[in-house]
Design a protein around this motif. Structure first.
Motif, PDB file in Angstrom:
ATOM      1  N   THR A   7       0.841  -1.194   0.000  1.00 11.84           N
ATOM      2  CA  THR A   7       0.000   0.000   0.000  1.00 11.84           C
ATOM      3  C   THR A   7       0.877   1.246   0.000  1.00 11.84           C
ATOM      4  OG1 THR A   7      -1.624  -1.208   1.283  1.00 11.84           O
ATOM      5  CG2 THR A   7      -1.812   1.172   1.306  1.00 11.84           C
ATOM      6  N   PRO A   8       0.577   2.225  -0.870  1.00 13.84           N
ATOM      7  CA  PRO A   8       1.398   3.441  -0.919  1.00 13.84           C
ATOM      8  C   PRO A   8       1.047   4.393   0.229  1.00 13.84           C
ATOM      9  CG  PRO A   8      -0.355   3.570  -2.537  1.00 13.84           C
ATOM     10  CD  PRO A   8      -0.476   2.227  -1.873  1.00 13.84           C
ATOM     11  N   VAL A   9       1.232   3.891   1.466  1.00 15.22           N
ATOM     12  CA  VAL A   9       0.849   4.651   2.656  1.00 15.22           C
ATOM     13  C   VAL A   9       1.586   5.973   2.727  1.00 15.22           C
ATOM     14  CG1 VAL A   9       0.867   4.607   5.179  1.00 15.22           C
ATOM     15  CG2 VAL A   9       0.182   2.583   3.918  1.00 15.22           C
ATOM     16  N   SER A  10       2.809   6.007   2.228  1.00 14.19           N
ATOM     17  CA  SER A  10       3.589   7.247   2.305  1.00 14.19           C
ATOM     18  C   SER A  10       2.919   8.372   1.510  1.00 14.19           C
ATOM     19  CB  SER A  10       5.008   7.017   1.788  1.00 14.19           C
ATOM     20  OG  SER A  10       4.958   6.560   0.455  1.00 14.19           O
ATOM     21  N   VAL A  58      -8.302   4.588  10.443  1.00  5.11           N
ATOM     22  CA  VAL A  58      -9.490   5.019   9.719  1.00  5.11           C
ATOM     23  C   VAL A  58     -10.577   5.288  10.746  1.00  5.11           C
ATOM     24  CG1 VAL A  58     -11.183   4.455   7.947  1.00  5.11           C
ATOM     25  CG2 VAL A  58      -8.824   3.643   7.710  1.00  5.11           C
ATOM     26  N   LEU A  59     -11.092   6.509  10.728  1.00  2.00           N
ATOM     27  CA  LEU A  59     -12.203   6.911  11.589  1.00  2.00           C
ATOM     28  C   LEU A  59     -13.461   6.712  10.755  1.00  2.00           C
ATOM     29  CD1 LEU A  59     -10.522  10.222  12.759  1.00  2.00           C
ATOM     30  CD2 LEU A  59     -10.655   8.102  14.068  1.00  2.00           C
ATOM     31  N   HIS A  60     -14.370   5.832  11.228  1.00  2.00           N
ATOM     32  CA  HIS A  60     -15.563   5.565  10.429  1.00  2.00           C
ATOM     33  C   HIS A  60     -16.660   4.946  11.281  1.00  2.00           C
ATOM     34  CE1 HIS A  60     -14.806   1.072   9.513  1.00  2.00           C
ATOM     35  NE2 HIS A  60     -13.790   1.438  10.255  1.00  2.00           N
ATOM     36  N   LEU A  72      -5.506   1.230   9.655  1.00  2.00           N
ATOM     37  CA  LEU A  72      -5.651   1.226   8.202  1.00  2.00           C
ATOM     38  C   LEU A  72      -5.450  -0.188   7.664  1.00  2.00           C
ATOM     39  CD1 LEU A  72      -5.965   2.635   5.452  1.00  2.00           C
ATOM     40  CD2 LEU A  72      -3.498   3.102   5.522  1.00  2.00           C
ATOM     41  N   LYS A  73      -4.485  -0.908   8.210  1.00  2.00           N
ATOM     42  CA  LYS A  73      -4.201  -2.276   7.769  1.00  2.00           C
ATOM     43  C   LYS A  73      -5.448  -3.159   7.909  1.00  2.00           C
ATOM     44  CE  LYS A  73      -1.135  -6.139   8.814  1.00  2.00           C
ATOM     45  NZ  LYS A  73      -0.148  -6.670   9.757  1.00  2.00           N
ATOM     46  N   ASP A  74      -6.110  -3.102   9.064  1.00  2.00           N
ATOM     47  CA  ASP A  74      -7.315  -3.929   9.286  1.00  2.00           C
ATOM     48  C   ASP A  74      -8.474  -3.470   8.412  1.00  2.00           C
ATOM     49  OD1 ASP A  74      -5.969  -5.528  11.072  1.00  2.00           O
ATOM     50  OD2 ASP A  74      -6.829  -4.594  12.865  1.00  2.00           O
ATOM     51  N   PHE A  75      -8.601  -2.156   8.238  1.00  2.00           N
ATOM     52  CA  PHE A  75      -9.654  -1.607   7.383  1.00  2.00           C
ATOM     53  C   PHE A  75      -9.502  -2.152   5.960  1.00  2.00           C
ATOM     54  CE2 PHE A  75     -11.237   1.701   4.477  1.00  2.00           C
ATOM     55  CZ  PHE A  75     -12.495   1.976   4.993  1.00  2.00           C
TER      56      PHE A  75
END
Length: 196
Positions: A7-10, A58-60, A72-75
């Motif tokens: 994932t291009p997290v950067s 991730v806030l959701h 984010l990884k789990d999302f």
């Protein structure tokens, strides 16, 4: 060891909006049927990225666990398991000043249950409602009259008719609300990339 397809997290920024592609059937398909705005983008879920020293979150608001902060990884893993894709949208430069307050507001709403009626309520939130509220003080998004009309038939979509009937509620046609497709269509956002 890192993979070439990581994932291009950067490339992600605090406050980025993560839109999840819609499925064809069930609740996801029913949401998409009455809210789709563009052929190339149909979404049934949205979350907001929070980047901080502890990591990427991730806030959701989701049916499982309500309003939450998820890694984010789990999302991304949850979406992949459901066969869905995640598209990143970002506020245009002139609106980015709204991000810090929106992230604070979203954090203050964590822990509330999921709004399974999709009728605005101060005690529970659905996904796009959660994000709209986070940015509300800066008027980034606006509430629109909701519609449950199937564009193919011109009548209330059968899924929604039955959905609200089971709850002994009237279909909230025309009531204020929002949805992921409506938020994605905002002229205040740019589509940035797909997360793999």
């Amino acid at each position: 060891m890192t993979s070439c397809r990581s994932t291009p997290v950067s490339g992600l920024e605090n406050g980025d909006l993560l839109f999840v592609t819609a499925k064809e059937t069930g609740l996801s398909g029913a949401i998409n049927n009455v809210t789709r705005k563009q052929e190339n983008a149909s979404f049934d879920h949205i979350g907001m990225l929070e980047k901080n020293r502890a990591g990427n979150f991730v806030l959701h608001a989701a049916p499982k666990r309500g309003s939450q902060k998820q890694s984010l990884k789990d999302f991304l893993k949850d979406r992949k398991n459901d066969g869905q894709r995640v598209m990143v949208y970002r506020l245009k430069p002139q609106y980015k000043k709204a991000v810090p307050a929106a992230v604070r507001k979203a954090n203050s709403m964590l822990g509330k249950p999921y709004n399974f009626n999709y009728i605005l309520d101060e005690n529970s939130y659905y996904c796009s409602d959660f994000v709209e509220r986070a940015f509300r003080d800066n008027r980034i998004f606006k509430l629109e009259p909701m519609t449950f009309i199937d564009p193919k038939t011109g009548k209330t979509n059968a899924f929604w008719e039955e959905f609200y009937q089971k709850k002994n509620l009237k279909v909230p046609e025309g009531e204020p609300g929002c949805n992921p497709n409506g938020l994605a269509a905002s002229d205040k956002l740019d589509r940035i990339m797909e997360l793999k």
